[in-house]
Design an enzyme around this catalytic site. Structure first.
Site, PDB file in Angstrom:
ATOM      1  N   GLU A   1      33.854  29.969  42.738  1.00  0.00           N
ATOM      2  CA  GLU A   1      33.413  31.367  42.824  1.00  0.00           C
ATOM      3  C   GLU A   1      31.966  31.486  43.311  1.00  0.00           C
ATOM      4  OE1 GLU A   1      34.723  34.060  39.787  1.00  0.00           O
ATOM      5  OE2 GLU A   1      36.326  32.718  39.184  1.00  0.00           O
TER       6      GLU A   1
ATOM      7  N   LYS B   1      26.478  30.924  37.547  1.00  0.00           N
ATOM      8  CA  LYS B   1      26.912  29.544  37.835  1.00  0.00           C
ATOM      9  C   LYS B   1      26.178  29.015  39.066  1.00  0.00           C
ATOM     10  CE  LYS B   1      29.771  27.412  36.041  1.00  0.00           C
ATOM     11  NZ  LYS B   1      29.714  26.485  34.858  1.00  0.00           N
TER      12      LYS B   1
ATOM     13  N   TYR C   1      45.580  44.063  38.408  1.00  0.00           N
ATOM     14  CA  TYR C   1      44.467  44.738  39.087  1.00  0.00           C
ATOM     15  C   TYR C   1      44.828  45.115  40.526  1.00  0.00           C
ATOM     16  CZ  TYR C   1      40.851  43.469  35.618  1.00  0.00           C
ATOM     17  OH  TYR C   1      40.072  43.360  34.500  1.00  0.00           O
TER      18      TYR C   1
ATOM     19  N   ASN D   1      48.417  37.097  42.959  1.00  0.00           N
ATOM     20  CA  ASN D   1      48.654  37.338  41.527  1.00  0.00           C
ATOM     21  C   ASN D   1      50.099  37.761  41.282  1.00  0.00           C
ATOM     22  OD1 ASN D   1      46.019  36.695  41.090  1.00  0.00           O
ATOM     23  ND2 ASN D   1      45.303  38.794  40.793  1.00  0.00           N
TER      24      ASN D   1
ATOM     25  N   ARG E   1      39.107  45.649  39.222  1.00  0.00           N
ATOM     26  CA  ARG E   1      37.819  45.111  38.774  1.00  0.00           C
ATOM     27  C   ARG E   1      36.789  45.435  39.887  1.00  0.00           C
ATOM     28  NH1 ARG E   1      38.083  38.760  39.011  1.00  0.00           N
ATOM     29  NH2 ARG E   1      38.666  38.803  36.840  1.00  0.00           N
TER      30      ARG E   1
END
Ligand SMILES: NC(=O)c1ccc[n+]([C@@H]2O[C@H](COP(=O)([O-])OP(=O)(O)OC[C@H]3O[C@@H](n4cnc5c(N)ncnc54)[C@H](O)[C@@H]3O)[C@@H](O)[C@H]2O)c1
Length: 337
Positions: free
Chosen positions: A128, A155, A208, A250, A274
């Site tokens: 990510e 991160k 989502y 998804n 989101r």
């Protein structure tokens, strides 16, 4: 004997890693430092808590003095940092704790590692940090970092600090950047266990946006073997991408779950997206494969069945995890349609 400090070893990936090491590498002592946040659970280590080569310590990675004490006491020679706040959705609600744990916590570990002359520091990072892809292309280790959520930004910040400690003071480090993991012991706020848990209870499956977000799924055991390879054979100062070459939308993943559980697709409920949702991740692991001879061993079709069956067989674990606090969190995230 190698003496490894594993942080976050009561969480999803960390506990799978600790189980793997204790089962497969008899010559290792594992000191497992975890502060047991909502995501850390000693039930994940059941059967291994009293293992003679495992020492669990409840503590915070931000406590540098405490970490230094552990390094001395157990003659630690390498550190693997799994400890993190790891859920993107939570980072959109409360970004501060992500900076505390993921950035300042990593900094405290790095300082301790440098002061104590630790031989190898392995930072467990994520794909990510590279941001989002369109319909083409893959992330390589040379893709510039372009994080989009507070989670991925924290991160990325940690990755930069690790590199800076290597560059400035010669700390021997590696960074692994892995795609989405799934498998046993994953907290049910994450998509796959959430969908399994809801489908089992005939509850709506909140999806989502249009459900066509693409992730590259890797079975957690394969991530653990990659980390072990990097720790034991990786060149110091190198970054390694780790992925499953398993891109799925998804809706495809949810379809497989419904099919295995014999549930109807009418459970799918589309919810408000989101904010800033990354469209697609895909990771090129060819460096891991060609330089370290690593390859994933579990296909998505096998892994998803194993995972669903694990959740079916471990209903008690799931029941304990899905506590009142989790229910409150769940309602706050998915009630806005
Ligand atoms: N889950 C994924 O798909 C994925 C993919 C790539 C990389 N990662 C990275 O792998 C690591 C582990 O991810 P996970 O999914 O197992 O996370 P997790 O949320 O399941 O576990 C995190 C663990 O860290 C512990 N922890 C949190 N703050 C701490 C602190 N200050 N001190 C000590 N312990 C603390 C928690 O108690 C928990 O046991 C993270 O660094 C994450 O960024 C995760």
């Amino acid at each position: 004997m190698n003496s490894i400090l594993v942080t976050g070893g009561a969480g999803f990936i960390g506990s799978n890693f600790v189980r793997m090491i204790l089962s497969e590498h008899a010559d290792c002592l594992v000191v497992n430092l975890d502060s047991l946040t909502y995501a850390g659970n000693l039930g994940n280590l059941e059967g291994f808590m009293d293992h003679p080569q495992h020492k669990f310590v409840k503590g915070d990675i931000c406590d540098g003095a405490g970490v230094e004490k552990l390094i001395d006491e157990y003659k630690i020679d390498s550190i693997i940092n799994f400890a993190a706040e790891s859920h993107v959705d939570r980072s959109l609600v409360d970004p501060g704790i992500f900076i505390e744990t993921n950035v300042k916590g990593t900094l405290a570990l790095l300082k301790a590692a440098l002061d104590k002359g630790i031989g190898r520091f392995l930072q467990v990072s994520t794909d990510e940090v590279y941001g989002s892809l369109g319909s083409e292309g893959m992330f390589t280790e040379d893709t510039p970092l372009s994080p989009n959520s507070p989670y991925s930004a924290s991160k990325a910040g940690a990755d930069h600090l690790v590199k800076a400690f290597g560059h400035s003071w010669g700390l021997e480090y590696n960074i692994t950047r892995c795609s989405n993991n799934y498998g046993p012991y994953q907290f049910p706020e994450k998509m796959i266990p959430l969908m399994i848990n809801n489908a089992l209870a005939d509850k709506e499956l909140p999806v989502y946006g249009d459900g066509l977000y693409v992730r590259d799924w890797l079975y957690v055991y394969d991530h653990c073997t990659a980390i072990w390879k990097v720790l034991t054979e990786g060149k110091p100062g190198e970054i390694y991408n780790v992925g499953g070459n398993n891109e799925k939308t998804n809706l495809e993943v949810i379809g497989l779950i419904l099919e295995r559980l014999g549930k109807d697709s009418s459970l799918i409920t589309y919810v408000k997206d989101r904010p800033g949702h990354d469209r697609r991740y895909a990771i090129d692991s060819s460096k891991m494969m060609s330089e370290l001879g690593w390859a994933p061993t579990v296909t998505f079709e096998e892994g998803i069945v194993r995972t669903i069956d694990w959740y079916l067989e471990n209903a008690k674990w799931l029941e304990t995890i899905v506590s009142g606090e989790y229910e409150k969190y769940y309602d706050s995230m998915y009630s806005g349609r």
